[in-house]
Design a protein around this motif. Structure first.
Motif, short mmCIF file in Angstrom:
data_model
loop_
_atom_site.label_atom_id
_atom_site.label_comp_id
_atom_site.label_asym_id
_atom_site.label_seq_id
_atom_site.Cartn_x
_atom_site.Cartn_y
_atom_site.Cartn_z
N ARG A 91 0.85 -1.20 0.00
CA ARG A 91 0.00 0.00 0.00
C ARG A 91 0.88 1.25 0.00
NH1 ARG A 91 -4.05 0.03 4.77
NH2 ARG A 91 -2.24 -0.76 5.91
N ARG A 92 1.48 1.49 -1.15
CA ARG A 92 2.34 2.67 -1.29
C ARG A 92 1.49 3.91 -1.57
NH1 ARG A 92 7.79 0.64 -4.53
NH2 ARG A 92 8.82 -0.17 -2.65
N VAL A 93 1.96 5.05 -1.05
CA VAL A 93 1.22 6.31 -1.17
C VAL A 93 1.82 7.21 -2.24
CG1 VAL A 93 0.49 8.40 0.05
CG2 VAL A 93 0.42 6.19 1.22
N ASP A 94 3.15 7.42 -2.20
CA ASP A 94 3.79 8.27 -3.21
C ASP A 94 5.30 8.09 -3.15
OD1 ASP A 94 4.10 10.08 -5.25
OD2 ASP A 94 3.61 11.85 -4.06
N GLU A 95 5.95 8.32 -4.26
CA GLU A 95 7.41 8.34 -4.37
C GLU A 95 7.89 9.74 -4.01
OE1 GLU A 95 10.71 6.87 -7.67
OE2 GLU A 95 8.84 7.81 -8.33
N VAL A 96 8.79 9.86 -3.03
CA VAL A 96 9.14 11.17 -2.49
C VAL A 96 10.64 11.28 -2.22
CG1 VAL A 96 6.88 11.37 -1.37
CG2 VAL A 96 8.82 10.44 -0.08
N THR A 97 11.06 12.50 -1.93
CA THR A 97 12.35 12.73 -1.27
C THR A 97 12.06 13.46 0.03
OG1 THR A 97 12.68 14.80 -2.48
CG2 THR A 97 13.70 12.81 -3.39
N VAL A 98 12.88 13.18 1.04
CA VAL A 98 12.68 13.76 2.37
C VAL A 98 13.94 14.52 2.77
CG1 VAL A 98 12.18 13.31 4.80
CG2 VAL A 98 11.10 11.91 3.02
N ALA A 99 13.81 15.80 3.05
CA ALA A 99 14.91 16.61 3.56
C ALA A 99 14.93 16.50 5.08
CB ALA A 99 14.76 18.07 3.14
N VAL A 100 16.09 16.16 5.63
CA VAL A 100 16.24 15.90 7.06
C VAL A 100 16.90 17.10 7.73
CG1 VAL A 100 17.35 14.44 8.79
CG2 VAL A 100 16.39 13.42 6.69
N PHE A 101 16.32 17.56 8.84
CA PHE A 101 16.88 18.67 9.62
C PHE A 101 16.96 18.25 11.08
CE2 PHE A 101 14.56 20.48 6.03
CZ PHE A 101 15.55 21.24 5.42
N ARG A 102 18.16 18.27 11.61
CA ARG A 102 18.37 17.92 13.02
C ARG A 102 18.35 19.18 13.88
NH1 ARG A 102 18.07 12.33 13.88
NH2 ARG A 102 18.92 11.27 12.04
N ALA A 103 17.74 19.06 15.07
CA ALA A 103 17.73 20.19 16.00
C ALA A 103 19.16 20.50 16.44
CB ALA A 103 16.86 19.84 17.21
N PRO A 104 19.52 21.77 16.62
CA PRO A 104 18.66 22.96 16.45
C PRO A 104 18.78 23.59 15.06
CG PRO A 104 20.69 23.61 17.52
CD PRO A 104 20.82 22.14 17.23
N ARG A 105 19.43 22.90 14.12
CA ARG A 105 19.69 23.50 12.81
C ARG A 105 18.53 23.23 11.86
NH1 ARG A 105 25.55 22.05 10.72
NH2 ARG A 105 24.94 23.69 9.23
N SER A 106 17.40 23.85 12.19
CA SER A 106 16.21 23.74 11.35
C SER A 106 15.44 25.05 11.47
CB SER A 106 15.33 22.57 11.81
OG SER A 106 14.74 22.85 13.06
N TYR A 107 14.42 25.21 10.66
CA TYR A 107 13.63 26.45 10.69
C TYR A 107 13.00 26.66 12.05
CZ TYR A 107 10.00 29.87 9.50
OH TYR A 107 9.19 30.97 9.48
#
Length: 463
Positions: free
Chosen positions: A62-78
Motif C-alpha cells: 500500500r504505497r502512497v507516493d514516491e518522495v524525497t525527504v529533507a532531514v533537519f536535526r535540532a537545532p539546525r532547522s527552521y
C-alpha cells in the motif's frame, strides 16, 4: 498549540503542480516518519541537511507516493526542532493521502503560523523577523518583497535593540541610585544637574530621533505591503474608462461617446512605483431614473467613499453650466468625505477644450500628455508628505510595531519633559522603563500569549 506535539502541514498551495512540499516538525519526527517510509533505517540515521529518496507507504503493498525527504536535526532547522520536509508530486488526491498517512503516524495538523511560532519560541527569530516572514509571503510587488527582506535580515531588530540597549544602560545607573539614594554623585550640588549626569539628554534625544525615523516610514511601508484603492470618478463621458485603460496599458474598459456606457464599477490591479493599487472605473455620476444604471451609480458611490484617493475627472469640452454645477456639488460631497482628491481636466487635445481651471491638472487621453503629472499627484496624495522608500531604506509596515514605537516615544518625551521640569528621579525612571518595555514587546523579549496569538494567527498554514 501544544509544543510537545509533532505537527505537519502542506507548505505549498493546494492545487495541481509538478511538486508539493509538506512540512513536519517536533521531537521524534524522524522516528515517527520512518514507520511510514520504505527505508526506515536510512531515514533515522540520516545526518542533518541531507535528502533521502524513498516511498511513503503503509506497507509494501500500500504505497502512497514516491518522495524525497529533507532531514533537519535540532537545532539546525527552521523551527529549531527535529524536522523533515517531504517533496512529493503535486496531485491533490496524493497530497491528501500523504496527510492522512502522517496523521496515522502521530502527527497532527499544524495551526496557522505554528512553524514560525516554534521558531520564535526556540530562539531562531525575534518577532520582527517573524512578522517579516508573513510580509514576504503577502508581498504584492517586488518593492514590497525587497523591503520585507530587509526586515527579515534583522535590520528592524538591530535598530530597536540599539535604542533599547542605550536606555537599559541609563536605567541601570538610575536603578542603582534609586536603590542607594544616599550615594550622591561627586560634584553635583543641584538636583537637575544630578539627574542629567545620570540621564544624558543627548542620548535620550538620539533614541527619540531613531524611533521617529522608524515611525515616519510606516505610511509608505503600509502602502507597499497593503496597497491602496483608487477610484476614478466623474460625470458620464468625462474620460474615466479611457484613463482606466491608460493605467492598465490595455483596452480593458469599454470606451464610447454614449452616456452611461459604464453602468457598474470595474476593478483591476495595477502596480505603480512598487505600490499595488486596486483601480476602480466607476459608473458616470448623473441623475437618472433607469433602475439598473441607478444601482450602478449607488454602488460606485460606495466604492468612492471607501477609496484611499479619488481621481475626479471633468470634461473640459463640456460648456453646459448645469454640468459644471453638478461637478461642483460632487466635489463638495467628496470634500466632506475628507479623502484625498486629485482634480483632472480632460480632453485637452480637442480644440474646443477650455483652459484648465486653477486646481485642475490638464490631461489628454489620446496623447497621454499630463498623465505623468496625474500619477505624481496621486502618489503625493497617498503618501501625504512622506517620501517613497528606497530599496535599502529601513521601513516598517506592522501596525503592532508602530503602536509600540509610538508608546516608547511617548515615554521618552515624557521623560524629557520631566527632566526639564526638574521632576524626581523615580518619576523619570517610570517613563524610561515604560519605553524599554514597549521596545521589548516589539522584538518579543517581553511577550504574552495574546501578543503571540495576534502576530501568528494571520499566517498561512505551513508557515
Amino acid at each position: 498549540m501544544m509544543q510537545d506535539d509533532r505537527i505537519a502541514a502542506l507548505a505549498t498551495p493546494l492545487g495541481e503542480s509538478a511538486l508539493a512540499v509538506i512540512r513536519t516538525s517536533g521531537e521524534g519526527t524522524l522516528q515517527a516518519l520512518s514507520r511510514g517510509f520504505s527505508r526506515p533505517g536510512t531515514l533515522q540515521e540520516a545526518p542533518g541537511n541531507t535528502i533521502i529518496y524513498g516511498w511513503l507507504q503503509y506497507d509494501e503493498s500500500r504505497r502512497v507516493d514516491e518522495v524525497t525527504v529533507a532531514v533537519f536535526r535540532a537545532p539546525r532547522s527552521y523551527t529549531g526542532e527535529e524536522s523533515a520536509e517531504i517533496y512529493c508530486h503535486g496531485s491533490i488526491p496524493g497530497i491528501q493521502k500523504i496527510m492522512e498517512l502522517l496523521f496515522t503516524l502521530g502527527f497532527r495538523q499544524a495551526e496557522p503560523g505554528e512553524f514560525s511560532l516554534r521558531a520564535f519560541i526556540n530562539g531562531k527569530m525575534d518577532l520582527t523577523r517573524a512578522e517579516a516572514v508573513h510580509e514576504i509571503v503577502r508581498s504584492q510587488s517586488r518593492k514590497a518583497q525587497s523591503l520585507a527582506l530587509n526586515r527579515l535580515s534583522g535590520r528592524v531588530f538591530e535598530e530597536i535593540d540599539r535604542v533599547k540597549s542605550r536606555l537599559v544602560d541609563i536605567m541601570a545607573a538610575v536603578s542603582v541610585q534609586l536603590d542607594y539614594p544616599d550615594d550622591e554623585l561627586p560634584g553635583e550640588d543641584d538636583d537637575s544637574g544630578y539627574v542629567r549626569s545620570l540621564i544624558p539628554m543627548d542620548t535620550v534625544q538620539d533614541a527619540v530621533s531613531g524611533l521617529e525615523r522608524l515611525v515616519s516610514s510606516y505610511r509608505s511601508g503600509r502602502l507597499y505591503q497593503q496597497g491602496a484603492r483608487v477610484a476614478l470618478a466623474g460625470q458620464t463621458n468625462a474620460g474615466k474608462s479611457s484613463m482606466f485603460n491608460l493605467f492598465l496599458k490595455e483596452d480593458r474598459s469599454i470606451v464610447s461617446n454614449i452616456h452611461g456606457t459604464t453602468r457598474d464599477y470595474i476593478q483591476a490591479p495595477v502596480v505603480l512605483d512598487g505600490i499595488p493599487l486596486s483601480l476602480y472605473d466607476t459608473a458616470g455620476l448623473r441623475e437618472v431614473d433607469e433602475i439598473i444604471e441607478k444601482e450602478g451609480i449607488r454602488r460606485s458611490g460606495q466604492v468612492i467613499e471607501n477609496s484611499s484617493v479619488i481621481l475626479y475627472l471633468v470634461d473640459g469640452t463640456n460648456s453646459d453650466k448645469s454640468a459644471h454645477a453638478f461637478d461642483e456639488k460632487q466635489l463638495e460631497r467628496i470634500g466632506e468625505l475628507n479623502l484625498p482628491c486629485v482634480k483632472i481636466w480632460t480632453k485637452t487635445d480637442l480644440p474646443q477644450c477650455a483652459p484648465a481651471p486653477k486646481g485642475f491638472l490638464p490631461l489628454s487621453m489620446i496623447s497621454g500628455e499630463g498623465f505623468d503629472r496625474v500619477q505624481q499627484a496621486m502618489m503625493e496624495a497617498l503618501l501625504q508628505g512622506e517620501r517613497l522608500a528606497g530599496d535599502g531604506d529601513l521601513v516598517i509596515d506592522s501596525l503592532r510595531q508602530k503602536q509600540l514605537i509610538d508608546d516608547a516615544l511617548d515615554g521618552l518625551q515624557q521623560a524629557l519633559t520631566s527632566m526639564e521640569g526638574d521632576q524626581p528621579l523615580d518619576i523619570i525612571a517610570m517613563d524610561l522603563q515604560r519605553s524599554i518595555r514597549s521596545l521589548g514587546e516589539i522584538t518579543g523579549e517581553v511577550s504574552s500569549e495574546d501578543i503571540l496569538d495576534r502576530v501568528f494567527s494571520g499566517f498561512c498554514v505551513g508557515k
